[in-house]
Motif scaffolding. Structure first.
Motif, PDB file in Angstrom:
ATOM      1  N   LEU A   1       0.821  -1.206   0.000  1.00  0.00           N
ATOM      2  CA  LEU A   1       0.000   0.000   0.000  1.00  0.00           C
ATOM      3  C   LEU A   1       0.857   1.260   0.000  1.00  0.00           C
ATOM      4  O   LEU A   1       0.590   2.208  -0.744  1.00  0.00           O
ATOM      5  CB  LEU A   1      -0.944   0.004   1.210  1.00  0.00           C
ATOM      6  CG  LEU A   1      -2.130  -0.940   1.134  1.00  0.00           C
ATOM      7  CD1 LEU A   1      -2.793  -1.073   2.500  1.00  0.00           C
ATOM      8  CD2 LEU A   1      -3.125  -0.448   0.099  1.00  0.00           C
ATOM      9  N   MET A   2       1.888   1.267   0.840  1.00  0.00           N
ATOM     10  CA  MET A   2       2.770   2.434   0.878  1.00  0.00           C
ATOM     11  C   MET A   2       3.514   2.597  -0.444  1.00  0.00           C
ATOM     12  O   MET A   2       3.655   3.706  -0.964  1.00  0.00           O
ATOM     13  CB  MET A   2       3.739   2.327   2.057  1.00  0.00           C
ATOM     14  CG  MET A   2       3.056   2.523   3.383  1.00  0.00           C
ATOM     15  SD  MET A   2       4.180   2.569   4.781  1.00  0.00           S
ATOM     16  CE  MET A   2       4.398   0.829   5.105  1.00  0.00           C
ATOM     17  N   GLY A   3       3.964   1.482  -1.011  1.00  0.00           N
ATOM     18  CA  GLY A   3       4.644   1.544  -2.308  1.00  0.00           C
ATOM     19  C   GLY A   3       3.728   2.023  -3.412  1.00  0.00           C
ATOM     20  O   GLY A   3       4.118   2.818  -4.269  1.00  0.00           O
ATOM     21  N   PHE A   4       2.472   1.577  -3.383  1.00  0.00           N
ATOM     22  CA  PHE A   4       1.507   2.019  -4.382  1.00  0.00           C
ATOM     23  C   PHE A   4       1.250   3.519  -4.251  1.00  0.00           C
ATOM     24  O   PHE A   4       1.116   4.226  -5.244  1.00  0.00           O
ATOM     25  CB  PHE A   4       0.207   1.224  -4.243  1.00  0.00           C
ATOM     26  CG  PHE A   4      -0.750   1.419  -5.376  1.00  0.00           C
ATOM     27  CD1 PHE A   4      -0.377   1.143  -6.682  1.00  0.00           C
ATOM     28  CD2 PHE A   4      -2.022   1.889  -5.140  1.00  0.00           C
ATOM     29  CE1 PHE A   4      -1.260   1.320  -7.730  1.00  0.00           C
ATOM     30  CE2 PHE A   4      -2.912   2.075  -6.185  1.00  0.00           C
ATOM     31  CZ  PHE A   4      -2.525   1.795  -7.486  1.00  0.00           C
TER      32      PHE A   4
ATOM     33  N   VAL B   1       2.028   8.991  -6.568  1.00  0.00           N
ATOM     34  CA  VAL B   1       2.564  10.346  -6.478  1.00  0.00           C
ATOM     35  C   VAL B   1       3.621  10.588  -7.548  1.00  0.00           C
ATOM     36  O   VAL B   1       3.661  11.631  -8.181  1.00  0.00           O
ATOM     37  CB  VAL B   1       3.142  10.601  -5.064  1.00  0.00           C
ATOM     38  CG1 VAL B   1       3.915  11.899  -5.017  1.00  0.00           C
ATOM     39  CG2 VAL B   1       2.022  10.613  -4.040  1.00  0.00           C
ATOM     40  N   ARG B   2       4.470   9.596  -7.798  1.00  0.00           N
ATOM     41  CA  ARG B   2       5.574   9.751  -8.744  1.00  0.00           C
ATOM     42  C   ARG B   2       5.191   9.460 -10.190  1.00  0.00           C
ATOM     43  O   ARG B   2       5.989   9.696 -11.089  1.00  0.00           O
ATOM     44  CB  ARG B   2       6.745   8.849  -8.350  1.00  0.00           C
ATOM     45  CG  ARG B   2       7.346   9.216  -7.031  1.00  0.00           C
ATOM     46  CD  ARG B   2       7.962  10.566  -7.116  1.00  0.00           C
ATOM     47  NE  ARG B   2       8.478  10.977  -5.829  1.00  0.00           N
ATOM     48  CZ  ARG B   2       8.916  12.178  -5.580  1.00  0.00           C
ATOM     49  NH1 ARG B   2       8.893  13.089  -6.522  1.00  0.00           N
ATOM     50  NH2 ARG B   2       9.349  12.485  -4.398  1.00  0.00           N
TER      51      ARG B   2
ATOM     52  N   LEU C   1      -4.183  11.369  -3.272  1.00  0.00           N
ATOM     53  CA  LEU C   1      -4.550   9.958  -3.381  1.00  0.00           C
ATOM     54  C   LEU C   1      -3.366   9.071  -2.994  1.00  0.00           C
ATOM     55  O   LEU C   1      -3.518   8.097  -2.253  1.00  0.00           O
ATOM     56  CB  LEU C   1      -5.018   9.656  -4.802  1.00  0.00           C
ATOM     57  CG  LEU C   1      -5.646   8.305  -5.055  1.00  0.00           C
ATOM     58  CD1 LEU C   1      -6.890   8.131  -4.205  1.00  0.00           C
ATOM     59  CD2 LEU C   1      -5.989   8.171  -6.522  1.00  0.00           C
ATOM     60  N   GLY C   2      -2.181   9.412  -3.472  1.00  0.00           N
ATOM     61  CA  GLY C   2      -0.983   8.663  -3.089  1.00  0.00           C
ATOM     62  C   GLY C   2      -0.717   8.742  -1.600  1.00  0.00           C
ATOM     63  O   GLY C   2      -0.334   7.755  -0.964  1.00  0.00           O
TER      64      GLY C   2
ATOM     65  N   PRO D   1       0.152  17.561 -15.618  1.00  0.00           N
ATOM     66  CA  PRO D   1       0.463  16.126 -15.500  1.00  0.00           C
ATOM     67  C   PRO D   1      -0.688  15.381 -14.833  1.00  0.00           C
ATOM     68  O   PRO D   1      -1.450  15.966 -14.062  1.00  0.00           O
ATOM     69  CB  PRO D   1       1.715  16.091 -14.621  1.00  0.00           C
ATOM     70  CG  PRO D   1       2.319  17.457 -14.756  1.00  0.00           C
ATOM     71  CD  PRO D   1       1.163  18.394 -15.001  1.00  0.00           C
ATOM     72  N   LEU D   2      -0.813  14.106 -15.133  1.00  0.00           N
ATOM     73  CA  LEU D   2      -1.920  13.277 -14.659  1.00  0.00           C
ATOM     74  C   LEU D   2      -2.100  13.347 -13.155  1.00  0.00           C
ATOM     75  O   LEU D   2      -3.186  13.485 -12.650  1.00  0.00           O
ATOM     76  CB  LEU D   2      -1.718  11.817 -15.105  1.00  0.00           C
ATOM     77  CG  LEU D   2      -2.763  10.823 -14.649  1.00  0.00           C
ATOM     78  CD1 LEU D   2      -4.115  11.176 -15.270  1.00  0.00           C
ATOM     79  CD2 LEU D   2      -2.369   9.420 -15.039  1.00  0.00           C
TER      80      LEU D   2
END
Length: 137
Positions: free
Chosen positions: A34-37, A42-43, A61-62, A134-135
């Motif tokens: 979850l943290m990685g997602f 964000v990136r 959201l990130g 950016p998206l």
């Protein structure tokens, strides 16, 4: 010198503790994912080759995913020790409230992802002009 009798450990209790530990480790993997997602969301704006007009709230959201991951670490650690103590006291009773809480959180954030994807129009390219963001900006 008298010998102390060796205590025999109940194999069922050992199995219960090992199952509790496996469950805890599964929750830790989920939290890391979850943290990685959240970081990926964000990136993602830096990885996209074309600018896509979006709402500009992708970082939020990130951040929600990362916070849910951190929340999962805290709750699963608390739950691990609670279950361990209940196994030792032979009073363990399964509870569905953590499952319901976690499911609700992930479903809400998942709905946020869907909303974000459906509202971020594919207005890219030269005709979009300088207003194209950016998206996940």
């Amino acid at each position: 010198m008298t010998e102390q009798p060796q205590r025999r450990t109940d194999p069922n209790r050992v199995r219960d503790h090992l199952a509790n530990e496996r469950t805890y480790l599964a929750w830790m993997r989920t939290a890391i994912a979850l943290m990685g997602f959240g970081v990926v969301i964000v990136r993602l704006r830096y990885l996209l080759p074309v600018a896509v007009h979006g709402s500009g709230h992708g970082w939020e959201l990130g951040l929600l995913f990362a916070l849910l991951g951190l929340f999962t670490v805290i709750l699963s650690t608390f739950h691990y020790f609670k279950v361990r103590d209940a196994i030792d006291a032979e009073t363990y009773r399964p509870s569905g409230r953590w499952v319901i809480l976690f499911t609700t959180c992930v479903a809400l954030i998942g709905a946020g992802v869907l909303y974000f994807l459906l509202t971020a129009g594919p207005e890219a390219g030269p005709e979009a002009g300088p207003a194209a963001a950016p998206l996940l900006d």
